[in-house]
Design an enzyme around this catalytic site. Structure first.
Site, PDB file in Angstrom:
ATOM      1  N   SER A 149      33.325   6.935  -3.405  1.00  0.00           N
ATOM      2  CA  SER A 149      32.714   7.693  -2.311  1.00  0.00           C
ATOM      3  C   SER A 149      31.453   8.438  -2.712  1.00  0.00           C
ATOM      4  O   SER A 149      30.662   8.803  -1.843  1.00  0.00           O
ATOM      5  CB  SER A 149      33.726   8.694  -1.751  1.00  0.00           C
ATOM      6  N   HIS A 165      38.162   4.382   1.318  1.00  0.00           N
ATOM      7  CA  HIS A 165      36.871   4.232   1.995  1.00  0.00           C
ATOM      8  C   HIS A 165      36.556   2.794   2.390  1.00  0.00           C
ATOM      9  O   HIS A 165      35.568   2.559   3.084  1.00  0.00           O
ATOM     10  CB  HIS A 165      35.749   4.764   1.103  1.00  0.00           C
ATOM     11  N   THR A 178      43.751   5.265   3.381  1.00  0.00           N
ATOM     12  CA  THR A 178      43.897   6.423   4.264  1.00  0.00           C
ATOM     13  C   THR A 178      43.470   6.051   5.674  1.00  0.00           C
ATOM     14  O   THR A 178      42.760   5.068   5.893  1.00  0.00           O
ATOM     15  CB  THR A 178      43.065   7.623   3.781  1.00  0.00           C
ATOM     16  N   LYS A 226      39.287   7.771   7.584  1.00  0.00           N
ATOM     17  CA  LYS A 226      37.904   7.290   7.549  1.00  0.00           C
ATOM     18  C   LYS A 226      37.606   6.335   8.691  1.00  0.00           C
ATOM     19  O   LYS A 226      36.809   6.626   9.570  1.00  0.00           O
ATOM     20  CB  LYS A 226      37.613   6.595   6.216  1.00  0.00           C
TER      21      LYS A 226
END
Length: 593
Positions: free
Chosen positions: A317, A345, A374, A377
């Site tokens: 990131s 990401h 996750t 994002k």
């Protein structure tokens, strides 16, 4: 006699006698011996591998940055000294007591930390943690702040600034409202409430969670998946159980990329395993350390390692770089290691159907042992997942602190991810990239009838599968827009003369700033032009490698990005930030300016 007296008085003897002189000589000798010992014992800095790319400012910029840091330290110490002298004045003492009469106990922060936060970070704290209001889509409303003399803190002024949003991780644009996902989320609140108020292991598992985890596993191409309500905690609480289900990391070796996220570092630290970092994205260094671990075994005993785990990220990131997944998979197979891939990401943001860096680079997910990601994002929600074989996921469900102790994901957050996944998969099904089994698990027919309550609005694809044309168009449009926007924005910055990090196709586009003062000025100047950006400095990056990080979204339009580039060009020229070493690009940028 006069001459001898004058000489002895004006020029003292080079070596004086007496106990003091002997002690001084002995001290000097010991100091010299200590210095020689330190020099002899000093470890040589190992040479970096051939595939290592070093970020380094030019010599004038390096000197300027170091000199500015020295100035900041001297300024901080001087101001604190003046404050301490002023506090001795009687009226200053009375004023201090009157301002905070109930204060008791020692200060919460002291020493160098207190000095750094007050005198150095405090100068630029307005460029960080800016509060926002409303949805964080292609644009965002920033709440203006100003320093208050009464409190010594940043206080809200009441002004609202509508800005172009280049700071949020809203890669696919699901962070805002849309005609498909938002109605399903509102419906889930009415049906399931706002929270389960319990852990998954007790009474926090709903049918929605079960369907959600099946969809996530099918989307990433794994047998099973487990989800939880916080992305950071996914790594921090799942990695210790992955290292060893009993919580004993002894005899396990973790090879972690030097630039891995702090959540990975916390998880590995909690596991008790032996950690060996390897140079960022360097396959030469990784192979050397795998070979040494395989040949030498554990330190002191030489016993073979029980397990070796390589941990990398899909997109880093702070650098915008893809991991070298093909080479990493080849090395882990050659040396009998496991691979843990963090796709925080990259999942949703890259790949023809948004399935992450594995799809983008053509690596079968069967060759990746553990896949993590996750939902904050690309999917406009919260939480994270771990996907693997069924036995591993069941172990995590039964042993991981994140599963046993954390409250289950809220139903609206689950529904947001579920709806956005189905939108993306509808596009894949429309283009023929989705097999029938995966489509059946993901229940795309629910998206086809989500707006009208039936499948009447859906088209029949793949042997009777109902696919919503609206969902397919939305999903395909988002993936295409993100890819085109990221490519356009990155190439424009490079042509401008900025020093751009990362790989083409990455939605994370950092540019180097280096100088600490330029970092704050860059952020303030762009905010004045109604552009919200993120600047990153120490300790998130090395001291002299501060940068600005742009996050491109499918929600951005081409005119918005062109306006942003024009403002960035103007500010970069003002701050002399065209560091790119390519003369042609720099000359073209200067000619346009």
């Amino acid at each position: 006699q006069k001459a001898s007296m004058f000489t002895s008085a004006a020029v003292p003897p080079l070596f004086e006698s007496g106990p003091a002189a002997a002690a001084m000589a002995l001290g000097s000798l010991l100091a010299a011996l200590c210095l020689i010992w330190v020099l002899l014992r000093r470890k040589k800095v190992p040479a970096m591998p051939a595939d290592y790319h070093e970020l380094r400012p030019s010599t004038p910029l390096l000197i300027s940055s170091v000199a500015f840091y020295i100035f900041l330290v001297c300024r901080a110490v001087t101001l604190d000294l003046l404050d301490s002298l002023a506090e001795a004045l009687p009226w200053r003492k009375r004023k201090a007591v009157a301002r905070d009469p109930d204060r008791r106990g020692p200060p919460l922060k002291s020493g160098l930390q207190d000095l750094y936060e007050r005198r150095m970070y405090g100068r630029i704290s307005d460029t960080f943690n800016r509060p926002i209001t409303g949805e964080a889509g292609g644009e965002v409303t920033v709440l203006a702040r100003a320093w208050s003399r009464e409190t010594g803190e940043l206080e809200l002024t009441g002004e609202e600034i509508r800005c172009l949003n280049l700071g949020s991780y809203n890669y696919l644009g699901f962070g805002g409202c849309d005609e498909i996902c938002t109605p399903t989320v509102l419906k889930s609140v009415a049906e399931h409430g706002s929270s389960t108020s319990s852990t998954r292991a007790e009474c926090g598992t709903m049918s929605l969670h079960v369907q959600f985890e099946k969809t996530v596993a099918a989307f990433v191409g794994k047998e099973a998946a487990i989800t939880m309500g916080m992305g950071f905690a996914t790594n921090a609480t799942m990695i210790p159980t992955i290292v060893d289900a009993e919580g004993n990391g002894s005899g396990v070796l973790v090879l972690s990329d030097a630039l891995n996220h702090s959540s990975i570092i916390e998880g590995v630290r909690a596991s008790g395993a032996c950690v060996v970092p390897f140079v960022h994205n360097s396959m030469i260094d990784l192979e050397a350390k795998l070979r040494a671990a395989r040949a030498n075994g554990q330190p002191r005993t030489g016993v073979p390692w029980r397990k070796m785990i390589v941990i990398v990220e899909g997109i880093y990131s702070m650098e915008g770089e893809f991991c070298r997944l093909r080479e990493t998979v080849a090395l882990k197979k050659a040396y009998g290691a496991y691979l843990y891939l963090d796709e925080a990401h990259s999942i949703g943001a890259v790949g023809p159907s948004g399935r992450g860096v594995a799809e983008l680079l053509g690596v079968p997910t069967s060759e990746i042992d553990i896949m993590m990601g996750t939902f904050t994002k690309s999917f406009g929600s919260v939480g994270g997942y771990v996907a693997s074989d069924a036995a591993t996921i069941e172990t995590l469900r039964a042993r991981s602190q994140g599963s046993l102790c954390a409250t289950a994901m809220s139903p609206p957050a689950v529904q947001q991810v579920l709806s956005s996944l189905r939108v993306i998969l509808s596009a894949a099904a429309e283009e023929g990239r989705l097999d029938e089994a995966t489509a059946a698990v993901c229940d795309l027919s629910s998206v086809a009838g989500s707006r009208a309550g039936s499948t009447a609005g859906g088209s029949v694809k793949d042997g009777g599968l109902a696919v919503s044309p609206a969902a397919a168009r939305l999903g395909a449009g988002k993936i295409k827009a993100l890819k085109e926007n990221a490519l356009f924005f990155r190439r424009a910055l490079m042509d401008m003369g900025c020093e751009v990090l990362g790989d083409e196709g990455s939605p994370v586009v950092p540019i180097m700033i280096y100088h600490p003062e330029k970092m704050a000025l860059f952020s303030r100047e762009l905010l004045a032009r109604k552009i919200a950006v993120v600047v990153v400095g120490y300790p998130a990056t090395p001291l002299l490698l501060s940068r600005a990080r742009f996050c491109v979204s499918a929600a951005h339009t081409r005119p918005q990005l062109e306006y942003a580039l024009e403002c960035i060009r103007e500010v970069s020229k003002k701050l002399d930030m065209f560091y790119c070493a390519r003369p042609a690009a720099r000359a073209a940028a200067e000619e346009r300016n």
